[in-house]
Structure formats: structure tokens, C-alpha cells
Design a protein around this motif. Structure first.
Motif, PDB file in Angstrom:
ATOM      1  N   THR A 161      36.816  35.158  19.991  1.00 22.79           N
ATOM      2  CA  THR A 161      36.528  36.262  19.213  1.00 22.79           C
ATOM      3  C   THR A 161      36.680  36.182  17.500  1.00 22.79           C
ATOM      4  O   THR A 161      36.214  36.868  16.690  1.00 22.79           O
ATOM      5  N   ASP A 162      37.576  35.171  17.340  1.00 20.98           N
ATOM      6  CA  ASP A 162      37.964  35.195  15.682  1.00 20.98           C
ATOM      7  C   ASP A 162      37.065  34.233  15.191  1.00 20.98           C
ATOM      8  O   ASP A 162      37.112  34.111  13.993  1.00 20.98           O
ATOM      9  N   ARG A 163      36.209  33.539  15.882  1.00 15.79           N
ATOM     10  CA  ARG A 163      35.071  32.712  15.167  1.00 15.79           C
ATOM     11  C   ARG A 163      34.110  33.253  14.689  1.00 15.79           C
ATOM     12  O   ARG A 163      33.640  34.418  15.105  1.00 15.79           O
ATOM     13  N   ASP A 164      33.715  32.780  13.557  1.00 20.23           N
ATOM     14  CA  ASP A 164      32.849  33.529  12.659  1.00 20.23           C
ATOM     15  C   ASP A 164      31.398  33.571  13.384  1.00 20.23           C
ATOM     16  O   ASP A 164      30.813  34.761  13.079  1.00 20.23           O
ATOM     17  N   ASP A 165      31.027  32.974  13.943  1.00 22.66           N
ATOM     18  CA  ASP A 165      29.653  32.987  14.620  1.00 22.66           C
ATOM     19  C   ASP A 165      29.572  33.990  15.960  1.00 22.66           C
ATOM     20  O   ASP A 165      28.703  34.273  16.429  1.00 22.66           O
TER      21      ASP A 165
ATOM     22  N   ARG B  93      31.995  36.820  15.961  1.00 20.60           N
ATOM     23  CA  ARG B  93      32.441  38.002  15.269  1.00 20.60           C
ATOM     24  C   ARG B  93      31.485  38.983  14.995  1.00 20.60           C
ATOM     25  O   ARG B  93      30.761  38.669  14.283  1.00 20.60           O
ATOM     26  N   ASP B  94      31.448  40.153  15.640  1.00 21.32           N
ATOM     27  CA  ASP B  94      30.687  41.509  15.370  1.00 21.32           C
ATOM     28  C   ASP B  94      31.279  42.409  16.010  1.00 21.32           C
ATOM     29  O   ASP B  94      32.177  42.407  16.828  1.00 21.32           O
TER      30      ASP B  94
ATOM     31  N   THR C 298      34.074  42.643  19.277  1.00 25.18           N
ATOM     32  CA  THR C 298      35.278  43.229  18.694  1.00 25.18           C
ATOM     33  C   THR C 298      35.675  44.561  19.622  1.00 25.18           C
ATOM     34  O   THR C 298      36.612  44.592  20.041  1.00 25.18           O
TER      35      THR C 298
ATOM     36  N   LYS D  37      25.500  37.184  21.746  1.00 24.95           N
ATOM     37  CA  LYS D  37      25.535  36.919  20.464  1.00 24.95           C
ATOM     38  C   LYS D  37      25.094  35.761  20.014  1.00 24.95           C
ATOM     39  O   LYS D  37      24.418  35.354  18.820  1.00 24.95           O
TER      40      LYS D  37
END
Length: 227
Positions: free
Chosen positions: A126-130, A132-133, A137, A174
Motif C-alpha cells: 500500500t506504500d506504492r504510489d500506484d 496508494r489512494d 488506505t 486500483k
């Protein structure tokens, strides 16, 4: 004229008095002849302190408690306290999860260990930019909350499994549309789990979930393919 000597007739004893005396004599004789001999009476059993104490008193109960405590400690000790060897994508943990899923589902701590490893890799992803939303979260927070007390006795694993499946589906929605079927299957399977590992059926279901989760995590750990 001659005198006539008249004597009174003596009264004879009452026959009922004789009957009463005879009855008393018979009763006394019966008492002495029919009373039990004290030597013939069985002696009362002798109860020793050892025999009076229950067989499962302190020593047996202490041994049973020790075995139960040792079993719980083994299950808790089998839960990893965090994997510091993860890379940014969590690929090493994904491999460890797959190895755990393929191990013996009847082993102590199997499901606990698997859920802990699954939680570690999903939180890392979940820390990846692609990925993370707000949705991922929120699902991540649900997972960490559901698995915060896994080491405590009698803690159900079901909320953790359900939260992990929910986070996998959120990340799939996502960025991994091709993983939709597997993600939905995981959510459905998680809802069927009891959270225990007592019976062979429960152990099989736990292994099935962890195996499918490991396959999904391996795909999620790979970079998203851009069209």
C-alpha cells in the motif's frame, strides 16, 4: 350337733399373667441367642490420606496446565514479529507466504503465521504510489486493526482473513483489472472461514485461502503493466 369346718377356696392365678411371663422369657432368650456376634461384623474400610485424595489433584492438573501453556506458547512463538528483509515490492515476503501456504496446514501456528506474513506484504504494497489512494488506505487500516492482537489466546483469525481479502480486492480495483476474478474469489472464501484450525476441513480451507492469496500477492508485487 357336729360342727362343719368351712374353708374358703383359694383363687388361682390369672392365665394371662402366665402368658405374659412366658412371652418375656421367650423374648429374653431370643435376644441372647439371635443377637449378632460383634466379631462377625465387617470392619469399616480404612481410608488413607492417599486414597482420599482425588487422582487428578494438584500434580495432574499442574501437568495439564503446563501442556496447554506450552502448546499456546509454541503457536505464539511461530508468529513472525515482522520481516525486515522486504524490498519495496514485498517480493521476498510474497515468496515466504507461498512457502508457508504450501506447508502442513495441521502444524501449530500455520494459519496464524500465514496471516501475519500476508498482512506484512499487503501493508508494504500500500506504500506504492500506484496503489496508494483513500480506499486502499482504509482497507489497510482495517487489516492492521483486525490483526493487531493475533498473539493473544483465543483470538479469531477470521476478521484478519476478511480484511486481507478486502485489501487485495481494493488494490486489484486500483491497478490490476485482470485480477478481478481471483480477488472476488478470495473475498468469498474469506467469508466462509471459521477463523479456527481445529478440524481437517478448517485446515484445508485455511490452506486454500493462503494459497490463493499468495498467488494474488505475487501478481500485485509485480510492477503494473502500462498500456
Amino acid at each position: 350337733m357336729a360342727d362343719i369346718n368351712i374353708q374358703r377356696k383359694k383363687s388361682s392365678p390369672s392365665p394371662w399373667l402366665l402368658v405374659l411371663l412366658a412371652a418375656v422369657v421367650v423374648a429374653v432368650a431370643a435376644y441372647f441367642f439371635l443377637r449378632p456376634d460383634p466379631a462377625d461384623e465387617p470392619a469399616p474400610p480404612v481410608v488413607t490420606p492417599e486414597a482420599a485424595a482425588p487422582a487428578t489433584a494438584p500434580d495432574t492438573l499442574a501437568a495439564a496446565a503446563a501442556v496447554d501453556q506450552a502448546t499456546r506458547r509454541a503457536a505464539i512463538d511461530s508468529i513472525p514479529q515482522g520481516d525486515t528483509s522486504q524490498d519495496a515490492g514485498g517480493s521476498e515476503t510474497a515468496s515466504a507466504l507461498a512457502t508457508q501456504a504450501a506447508s502442513d496446514p495441521a502444524a501449530p501456528g500455520y494459519a496464524l503465521n500465514g496471516l501475519q506474513k500476508l498482512t506484512g506484504v499487503l501493508v508494504s504494497l500500500t506504500d506504492r504510489d500506484d496503489l496508494r489512494d483513500p480506499t486502499t488506505t482504509e482497507q489497510r487500516d482495517n487489516l492492521t486493526s483486525a490483526t493487531a492482537r493475533l498473539g493473544e489466546p483465543n483470538t479469531s483469525l477470521r476478521p484478519g482473513f476478511v480484511a486481507a481479502a478486502g485489501l487485495i480486492r481494493a488494490m486489484q480495483q486500483k491497478a490490476y483489472p485482470d485480477l478481478e476474478t481471483q480477488a472476488n474469489a478470495l473475498v468469498s472464501l474469506a467469508g466462509q472461514l471459521s477463523g479456527r484450525s481445529t478440524t481437517a476441513v478448517e485446515q484445508h480451507q485455511n490452506q486454500q485461502f493462503l494459497t490463493q492469496a499468495a498467488a494474488a500477492v505475487r501478481i500485485l508485487s509485480e510492477p503494473k503493466q502500462l498500456n
